[in-house]
Structures are given as C-alpha cells and as structure tokens.
Scaffold this motif. Structure first.
Motif, short mmCIF file in Angstrom:
data_model
loop_
_atom_site.label_atom_id
_atom_site.label_comp_id
_atom_site.label_asym_id
_atom_site.label_seq_id
_atom_site.Cartn_x
_atom_site.Cartn_y
_atom_site.Cartn_z
N ILE A 82 25.52 52.98 6.47
CA ILE A 82 26.35 51.79 6.66
C ILE A 82 27.39 52.15 7.70
O ILE A 82 28.07 53.17 7.60
CB ILE A 82 27.05 51.38 5.36
CG1 ILE A 82 26.05 51.05 4.27
CG2 ILE A 82 27.97 50.18 5.61
CD1 ILE A 82 26.68 50.82 2.91
N ARG A 83 27.50 51.33 8.73
CA ARG A 83 28.51 51.54 9.78
C ARG A 83 29.50 50.39 9.72
O ARG A 83 29.10 49.23 9.62
CB ARG A 83 27.87 51.60 11.15
CG ARG A 83 26.99 52.81 11.35
CD ARG A 83 26.53 52.87 12.79
NE ARG A 83 26.06 54.20 13.06
CZ ARG A 83 26.79 55.17 13.59
NH1 ARG A 83 28.03 54.93 13.95
NH2 ARG A 83 26.29 56.36 13.80
N VAL A 84 30.78 50.75 9.81
CA VAL A 84 31.84 49.75 9.69
C VAL A 84 32.88 50.02 10.77
O VAL A 84 33.22 51.17 11.04
CB VAL A 84 32.50 49.85 8.30
CG1 VAL A 84 33.73 49.00 8.22
CG2 VAL A 84 31.53 49.44 7.22
N GLY A 85 33.38 48.95 11.34
CA GLY A 85 34.51 49.06 12.25
C GLY A 85 35.78 48.73 11.50
O GLY A 85 35.77 47.91 10.59
N TYR A 86 36.85 49.39 11.85
CA TYR A 86 38.14 49.09 11.23
C TYR A 86 39.24 49.30 12.24
O TYR A 86 39.11 50.05 13.20
CB TYR A 86 38.37 49.93 9.96
CG TYR A 86 38.35 51.41 10.18
CD1 TYR A 86 39.52 52.09 10.55
CD2 TYR A 86 37.19 52.14 10.02
CE1 TYR A 86 39.50 53.45 10.75
CE2 TYR A 86 37.17 53.51 10.22
CZ TYR A 86 38.33 54.16 10.59
OH TYR A 86 38.32 55.50 10.78
N LEU A 87 40.33 48.60 12.02
CA LEU A 87 41.51 48.68 12.87
C LEU A 87 42.68 49.10 11.99
O LEU A 87 42.97 48.43 11.00
CB LEU A 87 41.76 47.34 13.54
CG LEU A 87 42.88 47.26 14.54
CD1 LEU A 87 42.60 48.19 15.70
CD2 LEU A 87 43.03 45.84 15.03
N CYS A 88 43.30 50.18 12.34
CA CYS A 88 44.39 50.72 11.54
C CYS A 88 45.71 50.53 12.30
O CYS A 88 45.94 51.20 13.30
CB CYS A 88 44.14 52.20 11.25
SG CYS A 88 45.34 52.94 10.16
#
Length: 89
Positions: A82-88
C-alpha cells in the motif's frame, strides 16, 4: 515542511489500515449472516461491535492527524503493498 516522527507515522499507518479492516469485517459479516452456521447472529453481533470500535478508533486517529497538521491522500494498493502520500505541516 518537516518529516513526521514515529508516532505520527503510526497514525498515518492506522489511518490507511482502518478502512481496509472495516471492509473485511463487513464482508465477513455478510458471509456469516447468509450462512447456515449455528450462532451466526452472535457472530454478526460481535462483528458489529468490533466495527463500532474500529470506527471510534478511526475518528480518534483522524482527530490526532488533524491536530498534528497531517493530511493523507493518494492511497494506492496492490496485492503486496500500500502506497500513501501525506503532507506534514
């Protein structure tokens, strides 16, 4: 922009896992309900309670992510990952 710490990465992981877990529980609940198993109502009741607890945890994780300023997007999955993008922040 900074990198998330381990606790925040854990929140991101659970944010992605909970929807899959709810789908699996729902599928199992449907299969159990339509089966000829003894005590199937009992199993379905327990799965519903488990789904409620997972949903409550999902709300808590979303709240923590929002408080930490983390946004999760673009979930892609296949049979092995599972690949996920996130913005921190």
């Amino acid at each position: 922009m900074r990198m998330p710490v381990d606790a925040e990465l854990e929140l991101i992981k659970w944010h992605v896992i909970y929807p899959f877990l709810l789908d699996v529980l729902q599928d199992n609940m449907d299969i159990t309900f339509n089966s000829n198993m003894r005590f199937r109502e009992l199993f379905v009741c327990h799965m519903e309670m488990l789904m409620d607890k997972v949903s409550q945890e999902q709300v808590i994780v979303r709240k923590h992510l929002r408080t930490a300023g983390i946004k999760v997007f673009d979930a892609e999955w296949n049979k092995t990952e599972i690949r996920v993008g996130y913005l921190c922040r």
